[in-house]
Design a protein around this motif. Structure first.
Motif, short mmCIF file in Angstrom:
data_model
loop_
_atom_site.label_atom_id
_atom_site.label_comp_id
_atom_site.label_asym_id
_atom_site.label_seq_id
_atom_site.Cartn_x
_atom_site.Cartn_y
_atom_site.Cartn_z
N ARG A 276 3.09 14.66 6.77
CA ARG A 276 1.88 14.85 7.56
C ARG A 276 2.20 15.25 9.01
NH1 ARG A 276 -2.95 12.77 4.92
NH2 ARG A 276 -2.34 11.69 3.02
N TRP B 66 -9.08 10.45 5.00
CA TRP B 66 -7.66 10.50 5.37
C TRP B 66 -7.02 11.81 4.94
CZ3 TRP B 66 -5.81 7.32 8.81
CH2 TRP B 66 -6.39 6.05 8.98
N ASP B 67 -7.49 12.38 3.85
CA ASP B 67 -6.93 13.65 3.38
C ASP B 67 -7.76 14.84 3.83
OD1 ASP B 67 -4.80 12.41 2.04
OD2 ASP B 67 -6.04 12.05 0.27
N ALA C 236 -4.98 7.47 0.00
CA ALA C 236 -4.65 8.80 0.53
C ALA C 236 -3.44 9.35 -0.25
CB ALA C 236 -4.32 8.70 2.02
N VAL C 237 -3.37 10.69 -0.34
CA VAL C 237 -2.30 11.34 -1.08
C VAL C 237 -0.93 10.82 -0.60
CG1 VAL C 237 -1.19 13.60 -1.50
CG2 VAL C 237 -3.70 13.40 -1.48
N PRO C 238 -0.03 10.38 -1.47
CA PRO C 238 -0.07 10.48 -2.94
C PRO C 238 -0.60 9.23 -3.64
CG PRO C 238 2.12 9.84 -2.23
CD PRO C 238 1.28 9.90 -0.99
N ASN C 239 -1.34 8.39 -2.97
CA ASN C 239 -1.91 7.16 -3.54
C ASN C 239 -0.86 6.39 -4.36
OD1 ASN C 239 -3.49 5.09 -4.48
ND2 ASN C 239 -5.11 6.39 -5.32
N PRO C 240 0.15 5.84 -3.68
CA PRO C 240 1.29 5.24 -4.41
C PRO C 240 0.91 4.11 -5.36
CG PRO C 240 1.76 5.44 -2.04
CD PRO C 240 0.30 5.75 -2.23
N THR C 241 -0.18 3.40 -5.09
CA THR C 241 -0.49 2.22 -5.90
C THR C 241 -1.71 2.42 -6.80
OG1 THR C 241 -1.89 1.27 -4.15
CG2 THR C 241 0.44 0.69 -4.11
N ASP D 273 -0.63 12.60 13.88
CA ASP D 273 -1.53 11.69 13.18
C ASP D 273 -0.89 10.33 12.91
OD1 ASP D 273 -3.29 13.75 13.15
OD2 ASP D 273 -3.11 14.20 11.01
N LEU E 252 -7.36 4.28 2.96
CA LEU E 252 -5.99 4.62 3.37
C LEU E 252 -5.01 4.53 2.21
CD1 LEU E 252 -3.77 5.22 5.43
CD2 LEU E 252 -3.82 2.82 6.09
N ALA E 253 -5.04 3.45 1.46
CA ALA E 253 -4.07 3.28 0.37
C ALA E 253 -4.23 4.37 -0.68
CB ALA E 253 -4.21 1.90 -0.26
N ARG F 289 0.82 -1.22 0.00
CA ARG F 289 0.00 0.00 0.00
C ARG F 289 0.85 1.27 0.00
NH1 ARG F 289 -3.47 -1.48 5.19
NH2 ARG F 289 -1.54 -2.61 5.55
N SER G 94 -7.60 15.21 7.88
CA SER G 94 -6.31 15.34 8.57
C SER G 94 -5.71 16.70 8.24
CB SER G 94 -5.35 14.21 8.15
OG SER G 94 -5.03 14.32 6.77
#
Lengths: 84, 323
Positions: free
Chosen positions: A69, B311-312, B176-181, A73, B173-174, A60, B315
């Protein structure tokens, strides 16, 4: 010894010989009853494992998501690495 | 359902199974009452639910884990009052779930393939975790296939797909920025599904998952949802409006520092970053840990985990949000 005793070994001369010990590659994917995704490959020669590989087959990038961040958090993100 | 493999249940056989598992008639009826309550139905529906569960055809279920942390599975398996998971396993036929099934490797994949083939259009597909799309979907593989290809095949032939947890809904979650996958939820990985029920939350609340299935078994239809596919009974109300600390908000009695006088007296957590005003979920009434507590009750703000891109958008979590 009772009369009707049967010997455990019943092998006769006509029976084919036992197969040779297995050789080749064994792949187990997915490994179940675990959290996450795991693949196991083993190389077998004459019934013995000669080499083995394991691979986590899911990524992931949580480290990349956390960069930049608010540090307060961090626990909320890293807690989700594994929910078990 | 016309598949001859699906046999209609009988009340006596059901009761026998319950007895074997140590669930009394009284506990079962209590469970039905709990389900009626979760579904915001009048208490008299408990009897109808009980009858439906006793006689329902046990729908085959396949549970797919992708980019997940298994917390939704934990939520499902850890429920214990009154053994919701046992009851659920009694009214369902869970044919594929990697975390709990006995076979592994090729034999486990066979269980999935057999179900999809034999019960096409009749099985329920539960999805946990997001689906990576970048680089051909290599970031999640099961049995040598990508999560994307499995989802497209299995979800498209299901009677209905239920996403559990926010990741399976919209990437979570996966994603969330920068969403690597290149992670996405089922709605984007397999667009155009006829029936897609989304049960977000981080994790899903098992009461809502169970109630959704119970609703289907009782009324032969899925609960009504909002435009994002979330059932109204669970995601219709704003946490802030239902919050037992709401009165403190109205009186501007805020916690300003962890452990201060207001915190010790259970005042409003808005200034500490609580996202209750942005979150829609039935946590205040259904609660967690067998209905004993929930985050705000325990003195921590809500993360707003049942909302898109939380998540983005939510936060940093300890900075006050919009009210």
């Amino acid at each position: 010894m009772p009369k009707n005793f049967l010997p455990i070994v019943t092998k006769t001369s006509e029976e084919p010989p036992p197969p040779p010990p297995p050789s080749g590659k064994v792949v187990i994917d997915p490994i179940t009853r675990i959290e996450g995704h795991l693949r196991i490959e083993v190389e077998v020669q004459n019934g013995r494992v000669t080499d083995a590989w394991s691979a986590g087959t899911m990524f992931r990038g949580i480290e990349l998501v956390m960069q930049g961040r608010d540090p307060r958090d961090a626990w909320i993100f890293t807690q989700r690495i594994c929910g078990v | 359902m016309t598949n001859p493999r699906l046999v209609e249940g009988s009340a006596s056989a059901f009761e026998e199974r319950l007895t074997r598992q140590g669930v009394s008639r009284r506990e079962f009826l209590k469970f039905c009452g709990l389900m009626a309550g979760t579904l915001a139905l009048p208490a008299r529906y408990a009897g109808r639910i009980a009858h439906a569960l006793e006689t329902a055809v046990r729908p085959p279920v396949v549970w797919l884990n992708f980019q997940d942390c298994t917390a939704d599975t934990e939520s499902f398996l850890r429920a214990s009052q009154p053994d919701v998971d046992d009851l659920l396993l009694d009214i369902l036929s869970l044919n594929y779930h990697e975390t709990v099934m006995v076979p592994s490797g090729r034999m486990s994949i066979k269980s999935l393939d057999d179900t999809v083939r034999d019960y096409a259009g009749q099985y329920v597909c539960v999805v946990e975790g997001s689906i990576p799309t970048r680089d051909g979907g290599v970031y999640c593989g099961i049995g040598g296939r990508t999560a994307l290809s499995i989802a497209q095949q299995v979800c498209s032939q299901a009677l209905a797909t239920l996403t559990v947890g926010t990741c399976a809904w919209e990437g979570g979650l996966a994603a969330a920025v920068p969403n690597p996958t290149g992670a996405v939820g089922v709605k984007d990985a397999v667009p155009g599904l006829a029936t897609l029920i989304n049960l977000p939350g981080c994790p899903v609340n098992v009461a809502n998952l169970t109630a959704t299935i119970v609703h289907f078994l009782t009324f032969q239809q899925w609960p009504e949802t909002d435009e994002t596919g979330r059932p109204h009974f669970a995601y219709g109300d704003e946490i802030h409006e239902e919050c037992p600390r709401h009165e403190h908000y109205e009186h501007e009695e805020f916690v300003r520092e962890w452990g201060d006088l207001g915190h010790r007296q259970g005042w409003c957590l808005f200034q500490m970053g609580c996202r209750g005003p942005e979150a829609h979920h039935n946590c205040p009434s259904v609660k967690w840990n067998d209905g004993t507590e929930w985050p705000i009750g325990a003195g921590h703000g809500c993360l707003g985990c049942s909302e898109q891109r939380f998540w983005d958008r939510h936060s940093p979590f300890y900075v006050p949000g919009d009210d």
